[in-house]
Design a protein around this motif. Structure first.
Motif, PDB file in Angstrom:
ATOM      1  N   GLU A   1       0.828  -1.209   0.000  1.00  0.00           N
ATOM      2  CA  GLU A   1       0.000   0.000   0.000  1.00  0.00           C
ATOM      3  C   GLU A   1       0.859   1.255   0.000  1.00  0.00           C
ATOM      4  O   GLU A   1       0.553   2.238  -0.692  1.00  0.00           O
ATOM      5  N   SER A   2       1.958   1.231   0.763  1.00  0.00           N
ATOM      6  CA  SER A   2       2.864   2.372   0.792  1.00  0.00           C
ATOM      7  C   SER A   2       3.499   2.613  -0.574  1.00  0.00           C
ATOM      8  O   SER A   2       3.592   3.758  -1.051  1.00  0.00           O
ATOM      9  N   LEU A   3       3.924   1.540  -1.233  1.00  0.00           N
ATOM     10  CA  LEU A   3       4.525   1.663  -2.563  1.00  0.00           C
ATOM     11  C   LEU A   3       3.500   2.131  -3.594  1.00  0.00           C
ATOM     12  O   LEU A   3       3.842   2.905  -4.508  1.00  0.00           O
TER      13      LEU A   3
ATOM     14  N   LYS B   1       0.913   4.125  -2.991  1.00  0.00           N
ATOM     15  CA  LYS B   1       0.713   5.559  -2.756  1.00  0.00           C
ATOM     16  C   LYS B   1       1.858   6.370  -3.356  1.00  0.00           C
ATOM     17  O   LYS B   1       1.636   7.449  -3.925  1.00  0.00           O
ATOM     18  N   GLU B   2       3.080   5.854  -3.253  1.00  0.00           N
ATOM     19  CA  GLU B   2       4.227   6.547  -3.843  1.00  0.00           C
ATOM     20  C   GLU B   2       4.107   6.602  -5.364  1.00  0.00           C
ATOM     21  O   GLU B   2       4.432   7.622  -5.986  1.00  0.00           O
ATOM     22  N   ALA B   3       3.630   5.516  -5.966  1.00  0.00           N
ATOM     23  CA  ALA B   3       3.474   5.480  -7.419  1.00  0.00           C
ATOM     24  C   ALA B   3       2.419   6.474  -7.886  1.00  0.00           C
ATOM     25  O   ALA B   3       2.599   7.173  -8.895  1.00  0.00           O
TER      26      ALA B   3
ATOM     27  N   ALA C   1       1.458   9.208  -6.197  1.00  0.00           N
ATOM     28  CA  ALA C   1       1.973  10.546  -5.930  1.00  0.00           C
ATOM     29  C   ALA C   1       2.984  10.984  -6.984  1.00  0.00           C
ATOM     30  O   ALA C   1       3.149  12.182  -7.242  1.00  0.00           O
ATOM     31  N   ALA C   2       3.639  10.020  -7.611  1.00  0.00           N
ATOM     32  CA  ALA C   2       4.629  10.327  -8.650  1.00  0.00           C
ATOM     33  C   ALA C   2       3.981  10.447 -10.028  1.00  0.00           C
ATOM     34  O   ALA C   2       4.647  10.276 -11.051  1.00  0.00           O
TER      35      ALA C   2
ATOM     36  N   TYR D   1       1.192   8.645 -11.137  1.00  0.00           N
ATOM     37  CA  TYR D   1       0.822   7.310 -11.626  1.00  0.00           C
ATOM     38  C   TYR D   1       1.963   6.717 -12.448  1.00  0.00           C
ATOM     39  O   TYR D   1       1.779   6.308 -13.598  1.00  0.00           O
ATOM     40  N   ASP D   2       3.135   6.690 -11.832  1.00  0.00           N
ATOM     41  CA  ASP D   2       4.328   6.161 -12.491  1.00  0.00           C
ATOM     42  C   ASP D   2       4.131   4.688 -12.852  1.00  0.00           C
ATOM     43  O   ASP D   2       3.939   3.845 -11.979  1.00  0.00           O
TER      44      ASP D   2
ATOM     45  N   ARG E   1       6.602   2.023 -11.328  1.00  0.00           N
ATOM     46  CA  ARG E   1       6.337   1.730  -9.914  1.00  0.00           C
ATOM     47  C   ARG E   1       5.053   0.923  -9.751  1.00  0.00           C
ATOM     48  O   ARG E   1       4.984   0.011  -8.920  1.00  0.00           O
TER      49      ARG E   1
END
Length: 239
Positions: free
Chosen positions: A126-128, A130-132, A134-135, A137-138, A141
């Motif tokens: 879930e953390s990864l 959210k990072e994707a 935030a970037a 929709y990379d 990732r």
């Protein structure tokens, strides 16, 4: 690592080429033999067999099974092995991906095993995810989360988002593949919202594979039965 298969991709050449006859045109030298090999890591295969053996125990040590399975999925590169035919006891001519096999095994976990897996790896996934997002929709990732944590809730969500992005950019075969993974996922119905069902049906039809048309029709039937009463909104339009 070792070599497990060799495929001939170019014509065979001799060490010495015969000289052409006077007046004859010289024939261009043939390209050298090329080799294709399947990477094989013995330790990966041994750990895979250990996971299978542990799952056959009366009391399954889910901590060992899940940790070993995830370590194989987290490996930077994949490895391949030769399965044994259960009927003949002989090695098959096929090569199977260790990561694909591990993912298939996780899909067979009973409820207890799935809960243990989600509890331990769901928060990381879930953390990864959210990072994707935030970037921007990379996609790289999102693909990482989808591949390594597919059997977590966040991994399924990443798969749906990634397939949707492929659909929007016209990469229909890849979009269809992503939606098919989601459809085949155990307990995947909770992620097959009307919006996802619509996108999956469109991707399967536009992928151009006649074998997928029947599945697309089945998804359309499911969509008709659960279509939102107020319609479905895309952008500023509601249909």
């Amino acid at each position: 690592a070792g070599l497990v298969a060799v495929a001939t991709l170019g014509p065979r050449t001799t060490l010495a080429q015969k000289k052409p006859l006077p007046g004859a045109e010289e024939t261009p030298a043939a390209e050298p033999l090329q080799q294709f090999t399947f990477p094989k890591v013995r330790d990966d295969h041994e750990r895979l067999k250990a996971v299978i053996d542990y799952m056959e125990k009366k009391t399954v040590p889910w901590d060992v099974v899940c940790n070993t399975s995830q370590s194989l999925l987290d490996a930077k590169s994949d490895s391949f092995f030769t399965p044994t035919d259960p009927k003949t006891g002989k090695d098959s001519t096929d090569r199977v991906s260790v990561k694909a096999k591990v993912s298939d095994l996780i899909a067979t976990f009973p409820k207890e095993g799935r809960q243990f897996y989600e509890l331990n790896y769901g928060p990381v996934a879930e953390s990864l995810l959210k990072e994707a997002v935030a970037a921007g929709y990379d996609k790289a990732r999102l693909a990482d989360v989808s591949q390594r944590y597919f059997h977590t809730r966040a991994g399924a969500q990443a798969t749906a988002v990634l397939a949707g992005l492929d659909l929007e950019t016209g990469n229909y075969p890849e979009a269809a593949y992503g939606f098919q993974r989601l459809i085949a996922r155990p307990e995947g119905d909770e992620f097959l919202t009307p919006r996802v069902l619509f996108k999956a049906a469109v991707a399967l039809r536009r992928a151009g594979d006649e074998r997928q048309l029947e599945l697309a029709a089945q998804l359309w039937d499911r969509l008709e039965k659960k279509f939102p009463r107020d319609g479905m909104t895309f952008g500023k339009r509601t249909y």
